[in-house]
Design a protein around this motif. Structure first.
Motif, PDB file in Angstrom:
ATOM      1  N   HIS A 188      34.373  45.583  38.159  1.00  0.00           N
ATOM      2  CA  HIS A 188      34.353  44.348  38.949  1.00  0.00           C
ATOM      3  C   HIS A 188      34.161  43.098  38.104  1.00  0.00           C
ATOM      4  O   HIS A 188      34.140  41.991  38.645  1.00  0.00           O
ATOM      5  CB  HIS A 188      33.244  44.426  40.002  1.00  0.00           C
ATOM      6  CG  HIS A 188      31.874  44.502  39.406  1.00  0.00           C
ATOM      7  ND1 HIS A 188      31.371  45.661  38.877  1.00  0.00           N
ATOM      8  CD2 HIS A 188      30.903  43.549  39.242  1.00  0.00           C
ATOM      9  CE1 HIS A 188      30.150  45.426  38.413  1.00  0.00           C
ATOM     10  NE2 HIS A 188      29.847  44.172  38.612  1.00  0.00           N
ATOM     11  N   ASP A 189      34.012  43.233  36.783  1.00  0.00           N
ATOM     12  CA  ASP A 189      33.891  42.049  35.931  1.00  0.00           C
ATOM     13  C   ASP A 189      35.178  41.230  35.980  1.00  0.00           C
ATOM     14  O   ASP A 189      36.266  41.764  36.201  1.00  0.00           O
ATOM     15  CB  ASP A 189      33.603  42.454  34.478  1.00  0.00           C
ATOM     16  CG  ASP A 189      32.159  42.884  34.270  1.00  0.00           C
ATOM     17  OD1 ASP A 189      31.296  42.522  35.092  1.00  0.00           O
ATOM     18  OD2 ASP A 189      31.896  43.594  33.277  1.00  0.00           O
ATOM     19  N   TRP A 190      35.029  39.940  35.749  1.00  0.00           N
ATOM     20  CA  TRP A 190      36.178  39.035  35.773  1.00  0.00           C
ATOM     21  C   TRP A 190      36.731  38.815  34.368  1.00  0.00           C
ATOM     22  O   TRP A 190      35.971  38.573  33.442  1.00  0.00           O
ATOM     23  CB  TRP A 190      35.769  37.678  36.346  1.00  0.00           C
ATOM     24  CG  TRP A 190      35.421  37.678  37.803  1.00  0.00           C
ATOM     25  CD1 TRP A 190      34.167  37.579  38.346  1.00  0.00           C
ATOM     26  CD2 TRP A 190      36.321  37.740  38.901  1.00  0.00           C
ATOM     27  NE1 TRP A 190      34.241  37.590  39.715  1.00  0.00           N
ATOM     28  CE2 TRP A 190      35.557  37.679  40.089  1.00  0.00           C
ATOM     29  CE3 TRP A 190      37.717  37.846  39.010  1.00  0.00           C
ATOM     30  CZ2 TRP A 190      36.115  37.715  41.362  1.00  0.00           C
ATOM     31  CZ3 TRP A 190      38.282  37.879  40.276  1.00  0.00           C
ATOM     32  CH2 TRP A 190      37.495  37.821  41.432  1.00  0.00           C
TER      33      TRP A 190
ATOM     34  N   MET B  34      42.665  34.685  36.508  1.00  0.00           N
ATOM     35  CA  MET B  34      41.382  35.380  36.547  1.00  0.00           C
ATOM     36  C   MET B  34      41.402  36.508  37.575  1.00  0.00           C
ATOM     37  O   MET B  34      41.580  36.273  38.772  1.00  0.00           O
ATOM     38  CB  MET B  34      40.271  34.379  36.904  1.00  0.00           C
ATOM     39  CG  MET B  34      38.871  34.956  36.881  1.00  0.00           C
ATOM     40  SD  MET B  34      37.622  33.689  37.242  1.00  0.00           S
ATOM     41  CE  MET B  34      37.396  33.960  38.986  1.00  0.00           C
ATOM     42  N   PHE B  35      41.224  37.736  37.074  1.00  0.00           N
ATOM     43  CA  PHE B  35      41.265  38.895  37.957  1.00  0.00           C
ATOM     44  C   PHE B  35      40.164  39.883  37.594  1.00  0.00           C
ATOM     45  O   PHE B  35      39.648  39.885  36.471  1.00  0.00           O
ATOM     46  CB  PHE B  35      42.634  39.576  37.874  1.00  0.00           C
ATOM     47  CG  PHE B  35      43.766  38.678  38.270  1.00  0.00           C
ATOM     48  CD1 PHE B  35      43.957  38.306  39.598  1.00  0.00           C
ATOM     49  CD2 PHE B  35      44.641  38.160  37.320  1.00  0.00           C
ATOM     50  CE1 PHE B  35      44.983  37.449  39.970  1.00  0.00           C
ATOM     51  CE2 PHE B  35      45.673  37.306  37.684  1.00  0.00           C
ATOM     52  CZ  PHE B  35      45.843  36.953  39.018  1.00  0.00           C
ATOM     53  N   ARG B  36      39.833  40.744  38.550  1.00  0.00           N
ATOM     54  CA  ARG B  36      38.869  41.797  38.306  1.00  0.00           C
ATOM     55  C   ARG B  36      39.417  42.744  37.236  1.00  0.00           C
ATOM     56  O   ARG B  36      40.606  43.056  37.210  1.00  0.00           O
ATOM     57  CB  ARG B  36      38.605  42.587  39.589  1.00  0.00           C
ATOM     58  CG  ARG B  36      38.078  41.755  40.749  1.00  0.00           C
ATOM     59  CD  ARG B  36      36.611  41.511  40.665  1.00  0.00           C
ATOM     60  NE  ARG B  36      36.091  40.858  41.881  1.00  0.00           N
ATOM     61  CZ  ARG B  36      34.830  40.513  42.064  1.00  0.00           C
ATOM     62  NH1 ARG B  36      33.941  40.711  41.104  1.00  0.00           N
ATOM     63  NH2 ARG B  36      34.440  39.935  43.194  1.00  0.00           N
ATOM     64  N   TYR B  37      38.532  43.219  36.361  1.00  0.00           N
ATOM     65  CA  TYR B  37      38.957  44.025  35.220  1.00  0.00           C
ATOM     66  C   TYR B  37      39.791  45.235  35.638  1.00  0.00           C
ATOM     67  O   TYR B  37      40.893  45.454  35.120  1.00  0.00           O
ATOM     68  CB  TYR B  37      37.741  44.483  34.410  1.00  0.00           C
ATOM     69  CG  TYR B  37      38.101  45.452  33.305  1.00  0.00           C
ATOM     70  CD1 TYR B  37      38.686  44.992  32.129  1.00  0.00           C
ATOM     71  CD2 TYR B  37      37.900  46.823  33.454  1.00  0.00           C
ATOM     72  CE1 TYR B  37      39.050  45.870  31.131  1.00  0.00           C
ATOM     73  CE2 TYR B  37      38.258  47.708  32.447  1.00  0.00           C
ATOM     74  CZ  TYR B  37      38.833  47.230  31.286  1.00  0.00           C
ATOM     75  OH  TYR B  37      39.210  48.100  30.304  1.00  0.00           O
TER      76      TYR B  37
ATOM     77  N   THR C 191      34.003  35.083  45.360  1.00  0.00           N
ATOM     78  CA  THR C 191      33.835  36.537  45.415  1.00  0.00           C
ATOM     79  C   THR C 191      35.099  37.239  45.902  1.00  0.00           C
ATOM     80  O   THR C 191      35.039  38.358  46.407  1.00  0.00           O
ATOM     81  CB  THR C 191      32.659  36.900  46.338  1.00  0.00           C
ATOM     82  OG1 THR C 191      32.917  36.373  47.658  1.00  0.00           O
ATOM     83  CG2 THR C 191      31.355  36.325  45.813  1.00  0.00           C
TER      84      THR C 191
ATOM     85  N   ILE D 292      36.583  29.389  38.598  1.00  0.00           N
ATOM     86  CA  ILE D 292      35.544  30.366  38.908  1.00  0.00           C
ATOM     87  C   ILE D 292      34.924  30.080  40.275  1.00  0.00           C
ATOM     88  O   ILE D 292      34.736  30.989  41.102  1.00  0.00           O
ATOM     89  CB  ILE D 292      34.470  30.370  37.807  1.00  0.00           C
ATOM     90  CG1 ILE D 292      35.047  30.948  36.505  1.00  0.00           C
ATOM     91  CG2 ILE D 292      33.241  31.158  38.253  1.00  0.00           C
ATOM     92  CD1 ILE D 292      34.111  30.837  35.315  1.00  0.00           C
TER      93      ILE D 292
ATOM     94  N   GLY E 160      41.336  37.919  42.790  1.00  0.00           N
ATOM     95  CA  GLY E 160      41.249  36.833  41.822  1.00  0.00           C
ATOM     96  C   GLY E 160      42.288  35.769  42.095  1.00  0.00           C
ATOM     97  O   GLY E 160      42.892  35.707  43.169  1.00  0.00           O
TER      98      GLY E 160
ATOM     99  N   TYR F 248      31.826  37.194  33.335  1.00  0.00           N
ATOM    100  CA  TYR F 248      33.099  36.504  33.118  1.00  0.00           C
ATOM    101  C   TYR F 248      33.396  36.502  31.629  1.00  0.00           C
ATOM    102  O   TYR F 248      32.574  36.042  30.829  1.00  0.00           O
ATOM    103  CB  TYR F 248      33.024  35.055  33.616  1.00  0.00           C
ATOM    104  CG  TYR F 248      32.793  34.926  35.100  1.00  0.00           C
ATOM    105  CD1 TYR F 248      33.859  34.768  35.975  1.00  0.00           C
ATOM    106  CD2 TYR F 248      31.505  34.970  35.628  1.00  0.00           C
ATOM    107  CE1 TYR F 248      33.648  34.647  37.339  1.00  0.00           C
ATOM    108  CE2 TYR F 248      31.278  34.852  36.990  1.00  0.00           C
ATOM    109  CZ  TYR F 248      32.356  34.690  37.840  1.00  0.00           C
ATOM    110  OH  TYR F 248      32.151  34.583  39.196  1.00  0.00           O
TER     111      TYR F 248
END
Length: 229
Positions: free
Chosen positions: A103-105, A169-172, A130, A125, A134, A8
């Motif tokens: 897949h990082d946030w 917050m979203f996946r990269y 999962t 968070i 996001g 994160y």
């Protein structure tokens, strides 16, 4: 085979000038309780367990960021801010391409929301969990909503209406691709939605207000000093 544990990171776009504030310096550098707004904002992420690093994206000629964030650990300044929020966030994500996995946030947060708390970050968070895409903090609309059309006042239903906050917050990879495909969006969730995805809405708190007008400074100070719950 299970995916590696996602990290994160926080990404704070801070390249704006805050014209509506009418101040001589960008609003993120105005002070509350002797510290720049931006420093208050960043410290929320430093106090939240699980945030690996915080990146602040400023314009190439920003003259305030180093002093405002002096002495803070796990904070990096990226001088690749763009003309719009979308450009600034997208540029920041591209600058981190070698450091983040798909897949990082990434938690994108407004520089001028100093009332964010570590508890709200942790809540976001935890509740997104999962999820494949996001989500974002938001507040359900509780007031009666009016709309003016051709000079006529209309009342519209507030059912299902929310006021977007940040962090978002979203996946990269999902966020990077959505912003590159977007043209004019006012927040990251708009780009995610335009790409056909459905983000989660996580209830936030009024303390997480955005400082936009001069009166907002006093209100933010009251929240930061604990005068308002």
């Amino acid at each position: 085979m299970p995916l590696p544990v996602a990290r994160y990171v926080a990404l704070i776009p801070a390249a704006g000038v805050g014209a509506r504030m009418g101040a001589s310096t960008p609003k993120q550098y105005l002070q509350i309780d002797g510290q720049p707004i931006l420093r208050h904002t960043v410290q929320a992420f430093l106090g939240a367990a699980g945030i690996a690093h915080t990146y602040v994206v400023v314009s190439a000629d920003d003259a305030y960021a180093e002093a405002a964030l002096s002495g803070l650990a796990h904070v990096s300044i990226l001088r690749c801010g763009g003309a719009t929020r979308r450009d600034t966030v997208s540029n920041g994500l591209q600058a981190l391409a070698a450091q983040l996995s798909a897949h990082d946030w990434v938690l994108v947060h407004d520089a001028a929301r100093p009332g964010l708390t570590p508890a709200l970050i942790t809540q976001l968070i935890r509740q997104v969990g999962t999820h494949a895409i996001g989500g974002l903090l938001a507040l359900p609309v509780v007031d009666t909503v009016k709309r003016v059309v051709a000079g006529r006042v209309e009342t519209i239903s507030r059912e299902g209406l929310w006021l977007a906050q940040t962090p978002q917050m979203f996946r990269y990879q999902v966020l990077s691709e959505a912003l590159l495909a977007a043209s004019e969006v006012t927040d990251e969730a708009s780009a995610i939605e335009a790409a056909g995805h459905v983000p989660l809405l996580i209830e936030g708190h009024a303390c997480n207000l955005k400082v936009t007008l001069p009166a907002d400074l006093a209100l933010a100070q009251r929240y930061l000093s604990g005068q308002m719950g």
